[in-house]
Design an enzyme around this catalytic site. Structure first.
Site, PDB file in Angstrom:
ATOM      1  N   ASP A  13       0.867  -1.172   0.000  1.00 41.60           N
ATOM      2  CA  ASP A  13       0.000   0.000   0.000  1.00 41.60           C
ATOM      3  C   ASP A  13       0.902   1.219   0.000  1.00 41.60           C
ATOM      4  O   ASP A  13       2.111   1.127   0.250  1.00 41.60           O
ATOM      5  CB  ASP A  13      -0.919  -0.011   1.229  1.00 41.60           C
ATOM      6  CG  ASP A  13      -1.947   1.114   1.219  1.00 41.60           C
ATOM      7  OD1 ASP A  13      -2.238   1.658   0.126  1.00 41.60           O
ATOM      8  OD2 ASP A  13      -2.457   1.471   2.292  1.00 41.60           O
ATOM      9  N   SER A  14       0.313   2.378  -0.242  1.00 43.88           N
ATOM     10  CA  SER A  14       1.090   3.614  -0.205  1.00 43.88           C
ATOM     11  C   SER A  14       1.467   3.992   1.218  1.00 43.88           C
ATOM     12  O   SER A  14       2.360   4.819   1.412  1.00 43.88           O
ATOM     13  CB  SER A  14       0.288   4.755  -0.844  1.00 43.88           C
ATOM     14  OG  SER A  14      -0.937   4.930  -0.156  1.00 43.88           O
ATOM     15  N   CYS A  76      -4.255  -1.066  -2.058  1.00 43.94           N
ATOM     16  CA  CYS A  76      -4.363   0.380  -2.238  1.00 43.94           C
ATOM     17  C   CYS A  76      -5.405   0.604  -3.321  1.00 43.94           C
ATOM     18  O   CYS A  76      -5.252   0.101  -4.442  1.00 43.94           O
ATOM     19  CB  CYS A  76      -3.015   0.957  -2.665  1.00 43.94           C
ATOM     20  SG  CYS A  76      -3.046   2.677  -3.207  1.00 43.94           S
ATOM     21  N   GLU A 155      -6.155   8.395  10.761  1.00 42.49           N
ATOM     22  CA  GLU A 155      -4.777   8.296  11.232  1.00 42.49           C
ATOM     23  C   GLU A 155      -4.567   9.069  12.527  1.00 42.49           C
ATOM     24  O   GLU A 155      -3.660   8.756  13.305  1.00 42.49           O
ATOM     25  CB  GLU A 155      -3.816   8.753  10.133  1.00 42.49           C
ATOM     26  CG  GLU A 155      -3.839   7.817   8.931  1.00 42.49           C
ATOM     27  CD  GLU A 155      -2.720   8.060   7.946  1.00 42.49           C
ATOM     28  OE1 GLU A 155      -1.903   8.984   8.169  1.00 42.49           O
ATOM     29  OE2 GLU A 155      -2.658   7.325   6.936  1.00 42.49           O
ATOM     30  N   CYS A 187     -11.817   2.715   0.362  1.00 42.14           N
ATOM     31  CA  CYS A 187     -10.483   3.102   0.842  1.00 42.14           C
ATOM     32  C   CYS A 187     -10.208   2.244   2.063  1.00 42.14           C
ATOM     33  O   CYS A 187     -11.103   2.041   2.906  1.00 42.14           O
ATOM     34  CB  CYS A 187     -10.440   4.586   1.208  1.00 42.14           C
ATOM     35  SG  CYS A 187      -8.895   5.109   2.005  1.00 42.14           S
ATOM     36  N   HIS A 189      -8.669   2.822   4.672  1.00 43.19           N
ATOM     37  CA  HIS A 189      -8.789   3.517   5.957  1.00 43.19           C
ATOM     38  C   HIS A 189     -10.213   3.472   6.507  1.00 43.19           C
ATOM     39  O   HIS A 189     -10.421   3.503   7.723  1.00 43.19           O
ATOM     40  CB  HIS A 189      -8.390   4.998   5.810  1.00 43.19           C
ATOM     41  CG  HIS A 189      -6.926   5.256   5.769  1.00 43.19           C
ATOM     42  ND1 HIS A 189      -6.134   4.856   4.728  1.00 43.19           N
ATOM     43  CD2 HIS A 189      -6.115   5.910   6.641  1.00 43.19           C
ATOM     44  CE1 HIS A 189      -4.890   5.247   4.946  1.00 43.19           C
ATOM     45  NE2 HIS A 189      -4.849   5.868   6.104  1.00 43.19           N
TER      46      HIS A 189
END
Length: 278
Positions: A13-14, A76, A155, A187, A189
């Site tokens: 992933d990034s 990702c 995050e 996504c 996240h």
């Protein structure tokens, strides 16, 4: 058993978000070894050109292949939507992205054929989910919205915070008017704020977690290719990053929902050019 079955699963992933996919892989495939690469020196991918995302993705794949992996998960959404079609033409190692499993699950879940998709700006602009959903069922109607503020909120650890709730309400206010009955969390996240999103959209909207669906797809591919590890012991997770941002380990453990023994920083260029550094 296939001789390659005891090789690890590679995931890239990034940054940190792909650890939600790793969490679901560990839950579903507890005996597998996993090698994770977070390209933290070059994030976010969501603001990069398609050419740059493809180049970065090729380099990440090259690194994981040096770790002798048996399958690679492109964890990702940006890389899955922008780079994966080309990577599938180039690579012999099995590749699984996060986009198609999520689209398939949404197409199965919807009753009204009205589906919402949320993701990063690059993922939404790419139209990847739209293309996949229309290919599965041309009658599907799609509402899509980029939700870039969700990533920093996650995050920051503000998973149940009022600011996160207000942000979700602003992003998703027009979804009700569209009358979607299914919403894709496009996504990696976003599963960490699933509860907030669910409260905002209401109980009549089914949420599709692309990370969860991707882990299920990896399991199917391993079974089909006789690559599932048969060792009767828990596997381990090796984490590499291209830079160590502040609090990476702490934030990463929220995504993984377990402790990380070690996070190793690598110089990706040195590793690929010289074959050293990891």
């Amino acid at each position: 058993m296939n001789g390659d079955a005891r090789k690890p699963i590679g995931v890239f992933d990034s940054g940190i978000g792909g650890l939600t996919v790793v969490h679901d892989l560990v839950t579903r495939l507890p005996n597998e070894e996993i090698v994770y690469l977070g390209d933290t020196a070059r994030l976010p991918y969501g603001t990069k050109s398609p050419e740059t995302v493809l180049r970065f993705s090729r380099e990440n794949l090259a690194f994981l292949k040096r770790r002798n992996v048996k399958i690679i998960v492109v964890a990702c959404n940006t890389a899955s939507s922008v780079a994966l079609p080309k990577l599938l033409e180039e690579e012999h190692v099995p590749l699984v992205g996060v986009l198609l499993p999520g689209a398939r699950a949404a197409a199965r879940a919807t009753r009204t054929k009205r589906i919402g998709v949320i993701g990063t700006t690059a993922t939404i602009r790419s139209g990847g989910y739209e293309d996949a959903l229309y290919a599965l069922d041309p009658a599907i109607k799609i509402w899509s919205r980029a939700c870039p503020l969700f990533v920093p909120l996650v995050e920051e650890g503000w998973h149940e915070d009022e600011i996160t709730r207000l942000t979700a309400e602003r992003y998703l206010e027009s979804l009700a008017g569209f009358r979607a009955d299914t919403l894709v969390l496009g996504c990696t996240h976003y599963p960490l704020i699933r509860n907030v999103i669910a409260e905002v959209v209401g109980e009549n909207v089914t949420l599709v977690d692309s990370a969860h669906e991707t882990a299920a797809e990896v399991e199917r591919v391993l079974e089909k290719r006789d690559l599932r590890n048969d060792l009767d012991r828990p596997g381990g997770i090796t984490v590499y990053v291209t830079d160590i941002p502040y609090l990476f380990k702490e934030v990463g453990e929220r995504f993984l929902r377990r402790e990380m023994d070690r996070v190793e920083r690598i110089d990706l260029e040195t590793v690929l050019v010289n074959g050293s550094g990891a």
